[in-house]
Design a protein around this motif. Structure first.
Motif, mmCIF file in Angstrom:
data_model
loop_
_atom_site.group_PDB
_atom_site.id
_atom_site.type_symbol
_atom_site.label_atom_id
_atom_site.label_comp_id
_atom_site.label_asym_id
_atom_site.label_seq_id
_atom_site.Cartn_x
_atom_site.Cartn_y
_atom_site.Cartn_z
ATOM 1 N N MET A 38 0.832 -1.198 0.000
ATOM 2 C CA MET A 38 0.000 0.000 0.000
ATOM 3 C C MET A 38 0.874 1.258 0.000
ATOM 4 S SD MET A 38 -2.958 1.543 0.091
ATOM 5 C CE MET A 38 -4.156 0.270 0.531
ATOM 6 N N THR A 39 1.926 1.256 0.792
ATOM 7 C CA THR A 39 2.835 2.403 0.858
ATOM 8 C C THR A 39 3.529 2.640 -0.477
ATOM 9 O OG1 THR A 39 3.239 2.179 3.238
ATOM 10 C CG2 THR A 39 4.950 3.273 1.948
ATOM 11 N N ILE A 40 3.975 1.565 -1.124
ATOM 12 C CA ILE A 40 4.667 1.703 -2.414
ATOM 13 C C ILE A 40 3.711 2.240 -3.478
ATOM 14 C CG2 ILE A 40 5.766 0.415 -4.289
ATOM 15 C CD1 ILE A 40 6.937 -1.449 -2.157
ATOM 16 N N LYS A 41 2.501 1.673 -3.549
ATOM 17 C CA LYS A 41 1.520 2.152 -4.527
ATOM 18 C C LYS A 41 1.195 3.621 -4.299
ATOM 19 C CE LYS A 41 -1.750 -0.776 -3.747
ATOM 20 N NZ LYS A 41 -3.096 -1.416 -3.843
ATOM 21 N N LEU A 42 0.961 3.967 -3.061
ATOM 22 C CA LEU A 42 0.603 5.339 -2.725
ATOM 23 C C LEU A 42 1.736 6.301 -3.061
ATOM 24 C CD1 LEU A 42 -1.591 7.111 -1.387
ATOM 25 C CD2 LEU A 42 -0.442 6.700 0.785
ATOM 26 N N SER A 43 2.975 5.890 -2.783
ATOM 27 C CA SER A 43 4.131 6.749 -3.038
ATOM 28 C C SER A 43 4.335 6.987 -4.525
ATOM 29 C CB SER A 43 5.395 6.113 -2.445
ATOM 30 O OG SER A 43 5.281 5.918 -1.064
ATOM 31 N N VAL A 44 4.273 5.915 -5.305
ATOM 32 C CA VAL A 44 4.541 6.025 -6.749
ATOM 33 C C VAL A 44 3.461 6.855 -7.436
ATOM 34 C CG1 VAL A 44 4.732 4.726 -8.898
ATOM 35 C CG2 VAL A 44 5.869 3.888 -6.840
ATOM 36 N N LEU A 45 2.194 6.571 -7.138
ATOM 37 C CA LEU A 45 1.113 7.317 -7.781
ATOM 38 C C LEU A 45 1.102 8.780 -7.335
ATOM 39 C CD1 LEU A 45 -1.772 4.693 -7.664
ATOM 40 C CD2 LEU A 45 -0.377 5.360 -9.623
ATOM 41 N N SER A 46 1.386 9.026 -6.059
ATOM 42 C CA SER A 46 1.470 10.410 -5.576
ATOM 43 C C SER A 46 2.613 11.144 -6.244
ATOM 44 C CB SER A 46 1.654 10.423 -4.054
ATOM 45 O OG SER A 46 0.570 9.827 -3.400
ATOM 46 N N LEU A 47 3.717 10.432 -6.463
ATOM 47 C CA LEU A 47 4.859 11.034 -7.154
ATOM 48 C C LEU A 47 4.489 11.443 -8.574
ATOM 49 C CD1 LEU A 47 7.973 11.638 -7.128
ATOM 50 C CD2 LEU A 47 8.263 9.364 -8.117
ATOM 51 N N LEU A 48 3.759 10.579 -9.278
ATOM 52 C CA LEU A 48 3.353 10.896 -10.647
ATOM 53 C C LEU A 48 2.452 12.129 -10.673
ATOM 54 C CD1 LEU A 48 2.592 7.322 -12.074
ATOM 55 C CD2 LEU A 48 4.575 8.764 -12.557
ATOM 56 N N VAL A 49 1.500 12.189 -9.738
ATOM 57 C CA VAL A 49 0.612 13.354 -9.666
ATOM 58 C C VAL A 49 1.414 14.612 -9.351
ATOM 59 C CG1 VAL A 49 -1.307 14.411 -8.410
ATOM 60 C CG2 VAL A 49 -1.400 11.994 -9.014
ATOM 61 N N ALA A 50 2.355 14.504 -8.410
ATOM 62 C CA ALA A 50 3.166 15.655 -8.015
ATOM 63 C C ALA A 50 4.050 16.136 -9.160
ATOM 64 C CB ALA A 50 4.025 15.297 -6.806
ATOM 65 N N VAL A 51 4.595 15.203 -9.946
ATOM 66 C CA VAL A 51 5.447 15.577 -11.087
ATOM 67 C C VAL A 51 4.624 16.332 -12.131
ATOM 68 C CG1 VAL A 51 6.717 14.649 -13.058
ATOM 69 C CG2 VAL A 51 7.180 13.790 -10.763
ATOM 70 N N ILE A 52 3.424 15.831 -12.427
ATOM 71 C CA ILE A 52 2.559 16.504 -13.408
ATOM 72 C C ILE A 52 2.201 17.907 -12.927
ATOM 73 C CG2 ILE A 52 0.293 16.451 -14.510
ATOM 74 C CD1 ILE A 52 0.508 13.375 -14.465
ATOM 75 N N ILE A 53 1.785 18.000 -11.666
ATOM 76 C CA ILE A 53 1.454 19.315 -11.112
ATOM 77 C C ILE A 53 2.693 20.210 -11.101
ATOM 78 C CG2 ILE A 53 0.735 20.541 -9.018
ATOM 79 C CD1 ILE A 53 -1.093 18.194 -8.384
ATOM 80 N N GLY A 54 3.848 19.636 -10.781
ATOM 81 C CA GLY A 54 5.076 20.414 -10.747
ATOM 82 C C GLY A 54 5.461 20.982 -12.096
ATOM 83 N N LEU A 55 5.316 20.182 -13.147
ATOM 84 C CA LEU A 55 5.625 20.672 -14.490
ATOM 85 C C LEU A 55 4.662 21.790 -14.900
ATOM 86 C CD1 LEU A 55 6.390 17.294 -16.305
ATOM 87 C CD2 LEU A 55 8.028 19.124 -15.832
ATOM 88 N N LEU A 56 3.381 21.581 -14.615
ATOM 89 C CA LEU A 56 2.401 22.621 -14.943
ATOM 90 C C LEU A 56 2.637 23.884 -14.103
ATOM 91 C CD1 LEU A 56 -0.841 20.438 -15.163
ATOM 92 C CD2 LEU A 56 0.483 21.385 -17.060
ATOM 93 N N GLY A 57 2.932 23.683 -12.827
ATOM 94 C CA GLY A 57 3.170 24.821 -11.949
ATOM 95 C C GLY A 57 4.411 25.599 -12.331
#
Length: 242
Positions: free
Chosen positions: A29-48
């Motif tokens: 659960m921790t690994i799934k949550l970390s990886v998917l959160s990272l992907l969301v954060a990267v997308i938001i980071g690029l847009l931001g």
């Protein structure tokens, strides 16, 4: 089942007093949550980052407010605010539309919440990396007739990643450790599993040590991959210096 397999292999000591499967599920659960959160954060980071570097005020100002607010408020407070705010907004909307009550999935909410919070940090990471790319590179790409998307894909992104990877590595570890906060919104992550096992056996310290070791193994393994990426994106610059 995991305990039976470990006993069959003569590794009963690793069954963790019967809580091995629970810790394994929490780790996944921790690994799934970390990886998917990272992907969301990267997308938001690029847009931001693109918004903050834009000359259009309607894009730049909200991005500036976003990074300032997010980085200035504790993660735990933000997680509670965002999680319960999302549920409140959804409930109000369904009530207004006379729809049945809809409960947001805690896992999806955790991913969105962590991604939104750490997207602010990735925004600053990518903004600094983009600014580090020599302006002459963009001018040369424009002179060659490359479109904006082509300039970003072939010129900016490869060089940006070289500057951004150390920050990405640091942010990844922070995101991974921040997943421990999701237990407050009902997710059975590694920390929650360790707490449940420790309370059941009255050996909380033992299971928290196990959880800390698992976190260390995940970060150490991911660091090897991130170092490989750093060498890959740094290859051209090292060759140029020879």
């Amino acid at each position: 089942m995991l305990d039976d397999l470990l006993q069959h292999l003569g590794l009963a000591a690793f069954s963790l007093k019967g809580f091995g499967p629970l810790l394994l599920q929490g780790t996944w659960m921790t690994i799934k949550l970390s990886v998917l959160s990272l992907l969301v954060a990267v997308i938001i980071g690029l847009l931001g980052a693109s918004a903050k570097l834009s000359s259009v005020g309607i894009l730049r100002i909200p991005a500036q407010i976003y990074t300032t607010l997010i980085r200035g408020v504790p993660d735990l407070v933000l997680m509670l605010l965002i999680f319960y705010s999302l549920q409140t907004w959804v409930t109000n909307f369904t009530d207004a539309m006379n729809w049945d009550y809809f409960e947001i999935d805690p896992f999806a909410s955790g991913v969105v919440t962590l991604g939104f919070i750490y997207g602010a940090y990735f925004t600053e990471t990518f903004r600094g990396a983009i600014l580090a790319v020599p302006r002459g590179q963009m001018e040369a790409a424009t002179a060659y007739g490359l479109s904006r998307s082509q300039r970003f894909r072939y010129v900016v992104f490869p060089q940006m990643m070289r500057f951004a990877l150390p920050g990405i590595s640091n942010n990844w570890q922070v995101v991974l450790k921040a997943t421990a906060l999701v237990s407050i919104i009902g997710l059975a992550d590694l920390v929650k599993a360790a707490q449940d096992a420790g309370k059941s056996t009255y050996e909380l310290f033992y299971f928290l040590i196990i959880a800390a070791f698992i976190y260390l193994m995940i970060t150490t393994t991911s660091n090897f991959f991130l170092r490989w990426l750093e060498r890959r994106y740094d290859h051209g610059s090292r060759e140029a210096l020879r």
